[in-house]
Design a protein around this motif. Structure first.
Motif, PDB file in Angstrom:
ATOM      1  N   LEU A  77       0.848  -1.194   0.000  1.00 16.55           N
ATOM      2  CA  LEU A  77       0.000   0.000   0.000  1.00 16.55           C
ATOM      3  C   LEU A  77       0.879   1.238   0.000  1.00 16.55           C
ATOM      4  O   LEU A  77       1.888   1.297   0.718  1.00 16.55           O
ATOM      5  N   LEU A  78       0.511   2.229  -0.817  1.00 14.96           N
ATOM      6  CA  LEU A  78       1.187   3.519  -0.822  1.00 14.96           C
ATOM      7  C   LEU A  78       0.141   4.586  -0.511  1.00 14.96           C
ATOM      8  O   LEU A  78      -0.770   4.822  -1.308  1.00 14.96           O
ATOM      9  N   VAL A  79       0.255   5.206   0.669  1.00 18.19           N
ATOM     10  CA  VAL A  79      -0.678   6.256   1.084  1.00 18.19           C
ATOM     11  C   VAL A  79      -0.099   7.599   0.658  1.00 18.19           C
ATOM     12  O   VAL A  79       0.981   7.995   1.109  1.00 18.19           O
ATOM     13  N   PHE A  80      -0.819   8.287  -0.219  1.00 17.32           N
ATOM     14  CA  PHE A  80      -0.376   9.579  -0.770  1.00 17.32           C
ATOM     15  C   PHE A  80      -1.264  10.671  -0.189  1.00 17.32           C
ATOM     16  O   PHE A  80      -2.476  10.700  -0.426  1.00 17.32           O
ATOM     17  N   THR A  81      -0.671  11.582   0.610  1.00 16.69           N
ATOM     18  CA  THR A  81      -1.449  12.660   1.227  1.00 16.69           C
ATOM     19  C   THR A  81      -0.995  13.998   0.668  1.00 16.69           C
ATOM     20  O   THR A  81       0.201  14.298   0.590  1.00 16.69           O
ATOM     21  N   SER A  82      -1.980  14.838   0.290  1.00 18.97           N
ATOM     22  CA  SER A  82      -1.682  16.166  -0.248  1.00 18.97           C
ATOM     23  C   SER A  82      -2.947  17.021  -0.167  1.00 18.97           C
ATOM     24  O   SER A  82      -4.058  16.498  -0.050  1.00 18.97           O
ATOM     25  N   ASP A  83      -2.740  18.336  -0.231  1.00 17.21           N
ATOM     26  CA  ASP A  83      -3.884  19.249  -0.246  1.00 17.21           C
ATOM     27  C   ASP A  83      -3.962  20.017  -1.559  1.00 17.21           C
ATOM     28  O   ASP A  83      -4.658  21.030  -1.649  1.00 17.21           O
ATOM     29  N   ASP A  84      -3.236  19.513  -2.587  1.00 10.92           N
ATOM     30  CA  ASP A  84      -3.261  20.227  -3.864  1.00 10.92           C
ATOM     31  C   ASP A  84      -3.100  19.237  -5.013  1.00 10.92           C
ATOM     32  O   ASP A  84      -2.948  18.023  -4.789  1.00 10.92           O
TER      33      ASP A  84
ATOM     34  N   ALA B  50       3.342  -2.573 -12.256  1.00 12.56           N
ATOM     35  CA  ALA B  50       4.481  -3.479 -12.344  1.00 12.56           C
ATOM     36  C   ALA B  50       5.026  -3.832 -10.965  1.00 12.56           C
ATOM     37  O   ALA B  50       5.472  -4.964 -10.737  1.00 12.56           O
ATOM     38  N   ALA B  51       4.989  -2.885 -10.032  1.00 17.22           N
ATOM     39  CA  ALA B  51       5.469  -3.138  -8.673  1.00 17.22           C
ATOM     40  C   ALA B  51       4.395  -3.729  -7.776  1.00 17.22           C
ATOM     41  O   ALA B  51       4.658  -4.020  -6.604  1.00 17.22           O
ATOM     42  N   ASN B  52       3.173  -3.907  -8.313  1.00 16.33           N
ATOM     43  CA  ASN B  52       2.055  -4.480  -7.555  1.00 16.33           C
ATOM     44  C   ASN B  52       1.737  -3.647  -6.313  1.00 16.33           C
ATOM     45  O   ASN B  52       1.502  -4.172  -5.223  1.00 16.33           O
ATOM     46  N   ILE B  53       1.731  -2.330  -6.484  1.00 16.69           N
ATOM     47  CA  ILE B  53       1.461  -1.395  -5.387  1.00 16.69           C
ATOM     48  C   ILE B  53       0.060  -0.825  -5.568  1.00 16.69           C
ATOM     49  O   ILE B  53      -0.317  -0.395  -6.658  1.00 16.69           O
ATOM     50  N   GLN B  54      -0.702  -0.787  -4.469  1.00 17.74           N
ATOM     51  CA  GLN B  54      -2.050  -0.227  -4.479  1.00 17.74           C
ATOM     52  C   GLN B  54      -2.008   1.152  -3.833  1.00 17.74           C
ATOM     53  O   GLN B  54      -1.774   1.269  -2.629  1.00 17.74           O
ATOM     54  N   PRO B  55      -2.232   2.220  -4.608  1.00 19.14           N
ATOM     55  CA  PRO B  55      -2.172   3.566  -4.020  1.00 19.14           C
ATOM     56  C   PRO B  55      -3.491   3.968  -3.352  1.00 19.14           C
ATOM     57  O   PRO B  55      -4.573   3.644  -3.833  1.00 19.14           O
ATOM     58  N   ILE B  56      -3.366   4.664  -2.242  1.00 22.01           N
ATOM     59  CA  ILE B  56      -4.514   5.262  -1.546  1.00 22.01           C
ATOM     60  C   ILE B  56      -4.282   6.765  -1.523  1.00 22.01           C
ATOM     61  O   ILE B  56      -3.330   7.249  -0.905  1.00 22.01           O
ATOM     62  N   PHE B  57      -5.120   7.520  -2.231  1.00 26.68           N
ATOM     63  CA  PHE B  57      -4.978   8.973  -2.302  1.00 26.68           C
ATOM     64  C   PHE B  57      -5.833   9.603  -1.203  1.00 26.68           C
ATOM     65  O   PHE B  57      -7.058   9.624  -1.280  1.00 26.68           O
TER      66      PHE B  57
ATOM     67  N   ALA C 195      -9.985   2.344   3.159  1.00 25.55           N
ATOM     68  CA  ALA C 195      -9.459   2.107   1.806  1.00 25.55           C
ATOM     69  C   ALA C 195      -8.840   0.722   1.699  1.00 25.55           C
ATOM     70  O   ALA C 195      -9.005   0.026   0.688  1.00 25.55           O
ATOM     71  N   TYR C 196      -8.127   0.293   2.754  1.00 27.40           N
ATOM     72  CA  TYR C 196      -7.513  -1.040   2.718  1.00 27.40           C
ATOM     73  C   TYR C 196      -8.577  -2.131   2.653  1.00 27.40           C
ATOM     74  O   TYR C 196      -8.449  -3.097   1.882  1.00 27.40           O
ATOM     75  N   ASN C 197      -9.629  -1.983   3.431  1.00 27.82           N
ATOM     76  CA  ASN C 197     -10.704  -2.981   3.400  1.00 27.82           C
ATOM     77  C   ASN C 197     -11.363  -3.039   2.025  1.00 27.82           C
ATOM     78  O   ASN C 197     -11.700  -4.115   1.523  1.00 27.82           O
ATOM     79  N   SER C 198     -11.521  -1.872   1.403  1.00 22.80           N
ATOM     80  CA  SER C 198     -12.117  -1.838   0.074  1.00 22.80           C
ATOM     81  C   SER C 198     -11.211  -2.491  -0.953  1.00 22.80           C
ATOM     82  O   SER C 198     -11.659  -3.273  -1.807  1.00 22.80           O
ATOM     83  N   LEU C 199      -9.922  -2.199  -0.876  1.00 27.56           N
ATOM     84  CA  LEU C 199      -8.985  -2.757  -1.852  1.00 27.56           C
ATOM     85  C   LEU C 199      -8.799  -4.258  -1.666  1.00 27.56           C
ATOM     86  O   LEU C 199      -8.771  -5.019  -2.643  1.00 27.56           O
TER      87      LEU C 199
END
Length: 650
Positions: A283-290, A339-346, A385-389
């Motif tokens: 899992l990759l959690v991406f946090t931003s306000d823009d 390719a890296a089998n990573i699931q992003p969470i925005f 998000a993890y439960n959904s994915l």
């Protein structure tokens, strides 16, 4: 002219159609492409001269290899037809050559939960060998079991621009809460941390030396120099280490609103060794306000070189070559994550939520959540998000070789309710823990493969794979192959699939099955070309591998040698091109003739008019006294004194 043009167009179309047909007939090495075979369609299987060409012509075709199945003088292509047709014509079932695709399971470990998620087997089978006959589909059943407690690696990627100052304070106490939350669903979880701002070039970041050192608005605030991406903490199960490293971080600053998040995501996906990814759920959690910069924006800062798709982290974990490469595109980011089998969470704020929701549609197995202004809900957002994915099972395949097609049917619950998923993946949603779902994968080849191909299937977000060793069946495997068969010209030929391929073809033309060893296989045969008329029925008729008809006569010598007199059939000349060129030449000639005739008539008319003008000009004889157009100049002078002298008063 119009009629000739219409004839020309017709001939060109006819020529193109004939050329296309000839290419299809005379190029057996090139695969033939079919739609879904309709075995009930009459005439769908066309005659073919060899068993190989027969089975490649249509998946419903079979070949009768019975000796003397075709009458004397008849073409061997009559051996090719549908099974029912050949049986009706008297071919014994045992003499039918009708190869079919097959599959062989090489490894099929049973589905299991493992020990608290460790060592679970969620995808079965694991290795299969599939042989496809072109045009004939093969269906493969793939099973998936959602195991309880599957291990998780979570990398927290945070925007450290100045507007995220209050969020950083909240994240500093996040480590323990995040681990506790994830440990409720898995017993093996690790977390890591990275941050990003933007490229350190104008107009993204102020390059004033003082601003590069301290980009925050006031000097009293704790602030660090701007950077593109900084990998801070590799994945670890130590929550204290997470909180300690995040506590050392401080915000930075940039000029424009969009951030360099795409650079950070790409490097986190590419630098797997530095990040410390395991072969588990990532899992990759991406946090931003823009929003984010994307490919092409780098040109504003004079950066024209596209992102090269490689890891460029220095010894300090900083993306050091950011000023050299443009931002990656959405496609590059999606491909790298897949390719890296990573699931992003925005995890983003409400103002930018619609933008990231649209982005999520372009990245498979991704989720979007609304982040509160101070990131206070980030733990619950990640858990949701993890439960959904993890409850969404998406089966996809690696790139396909040319001529191979894959489609899916997903059995997500009740076997009676099968959801057909045509396309490049199958998917089941809301899969419960310990639930098994099935995917029916249909493989179909339209061309022959030059060599075996390894096709890989995997469920996104999970580490296991199914490897399919893909072969194509493009030739017959007749058991009657016999060199120097007595049935073939008294032992001078090769019997294969009930048909002789004798020494005449290889000796006369250098082609055929015996072409590679013609001098050895046909050592006792003398082949000569005889361009003489065929006078009787003693001549044998045969076709070459390229479907050209030729005749040969078998003669025996006293010493046991065989003389084969081969007479190739004269190919009928294709006059289409000559006709087309002739028509084009005729049209050009007629056009030129008309132009020349017009110019000649104009020239003759002009010369006649000129001669007439010259003749009339020469006949003109005007006299100056009577020529009304010619009068001499006259000057009249009046003397006023002379008039006065004649006055009566003088």
């Amino acid at each position: 002219m119009v009629a000739l043009s219409m004839v020309l167009v017709f001939l060109l179309a006819l020529s193109g159609g004939e050329s296309e047909l000839e290419a299809k007939i005379s190029s057996p090495e090139k695969g033939t492409e079919w739609g879904d075979p309709d075995l009930s369609l009459p005439g769908s299987c066309q005659p073919a001269p060899t068993c190989q060409k027969c089975i490649l012509s249509h998946p419903s075709c079979a070949w009768c290899k019975q000796l003397n199945f075709t009458a004397s003088g008849k073409a061997e292509e009559q051996r090719c037809g549908q099974r029912q047709e050949l049986l009706a014509r008297g071919c014994p079932p045992g003499e039918l050559e009708e190869p079919h695709g097959r599959q062989e399971v090489l490894q099929d470990q049973p589905l299991s939960q493992g020990d608290r998620g460790e060592g679970a087997t969620q995808l079965a089978p694991q290795q299969v060998r599939v042989t496809l006959r072109p045009g004939e589909p093969q269906q493969l059943r793939v099973r998936f079991l959602r195991a309880e407690g599957y291990p998780v690696d979570l990398y927290y990627l945070m925007d450290l621009s100045y507007s995220m100052k209050d969020d950083l304070e909240r994240v500093r106490q996040l480590g323990q809460d995040l681990l506790v939350g994830l440990q409720k669903v898995t017993h093996s979880v690790r977390i890591g941390f990275g941050s990003f701002v933007d490229k350190t070039v104008l107009p993204f970041v102020s390059t004033v030396p003082s601003k590069l050192l301290h980009p925050c608005p006031t000097r009293l605030e704790r602030c660090q120099p701007p950077f593109s991406f900084h990998h801070v903490l590799s994945l670890t199960s130590d929550a204290k280490a997470f909180e300690r490293e995040v506590g050392r971080q401080s915000v930075s600053g940039n000029l424009d609103s969009p951030e360099g998040g795409f650079d950070a995501i790409l490097q986190a996906a590419l630098c797997q060794e530095q990040i410390g990814w395991r072969n588990v759920s990532r899992l990759l959690v991406f946090t931003s306000d823009d929003t984010f910069h994307t490919a092409g924006d780098g040109k504003l800062g004079g950066i024209f070189m596209p992102s090269d798709g490689h890891c460029h982290l220095d010894s300090n974990g900083v993306y050091s070559r950011s000023p050299e490469f443009d931002y990656p595109s959405v496609g590059q980011v999606a491909q790298a994550l897949s390719a890296a089998n990573i699931q992003p969470i925005f995890a983003v704020t409400s103002a930018t939520l619609p933008v990231y929701q649209e982005l999520s549609k372009l990245i498979p197995k991704s989720a979007v959540g609304e982040l509160s202004e101070d990131s206070s809900n980030v733990v619950q957002l990640i858990m949701d998000a993890y439960n959904s994915l993890s409850s969404t099972v998406t089966l996809e395949h690696s790139p396909l070789p040319p001529g191979v097609h894959v489609s899916y049917e997903s059995q997500c619950g009740d076997p009676e309710k099968t959801e057909h998923k045509a396309g490049d993946r199958g998917q089941c949603n809301q899969v419960r823990i310990n639930q098994t779902v099935n995917f029916l994968v249909t493989l179909r080849a339209t061309h022959c493969l030059s060599e075996p191909h390894l096709l890989r299937f995997r469920a996104l977000g999970f580490s296991e794979e199914l490897t399919v060793e893909l072969h194509t069946l493009c030739d017959c495997n007749c058991s009657d192959t016999q060199p120097q068969a007595p049935h073939c010209s008294n032992g001078q030929g090769l019997l294969q699939c009930g048909v002789c391929r004798d020494c005449a073809e290889c000796g006369a033309f250098g082609t055929g099955p015996l072409a590679t060893n013609c001098s050895i296989a046909c050592a006792s045969t003398n082949v000569t070309l005889a361009l003489v008329p065929i006078l009787d029925d003693g001549w044998c008729k045969e076709r070459t591998l390229d479907n050209q008809l030729f005749f040969f006569l078998v003669e025996e010598e006293a010493r046991g040698r065989v003389i084969l007199r081969v007479r190739p059939q004269e190919r009928g000349a294709n006059h289409t091109l000559a006709i087309v060129l002739g028509c084009m030449g005729g049209i050009v000639a007629v056009g030129l003739g008309l132009v020349l005739a017009y110019r000649l008539s104009v020239e003759i008319y002009d010369r006649q008019e000129y001669n007439r003008f010259e003749k009339e000009r020469q006949q003109l004889n005007w006299k100056q006294g009577s020529n009304p157009l010619y009068r001499s100049a006259i000057t009249t002078t009046v003397n006023p004194h002379f008039q006065g002298a004649e006055s009566p008063f003088l």
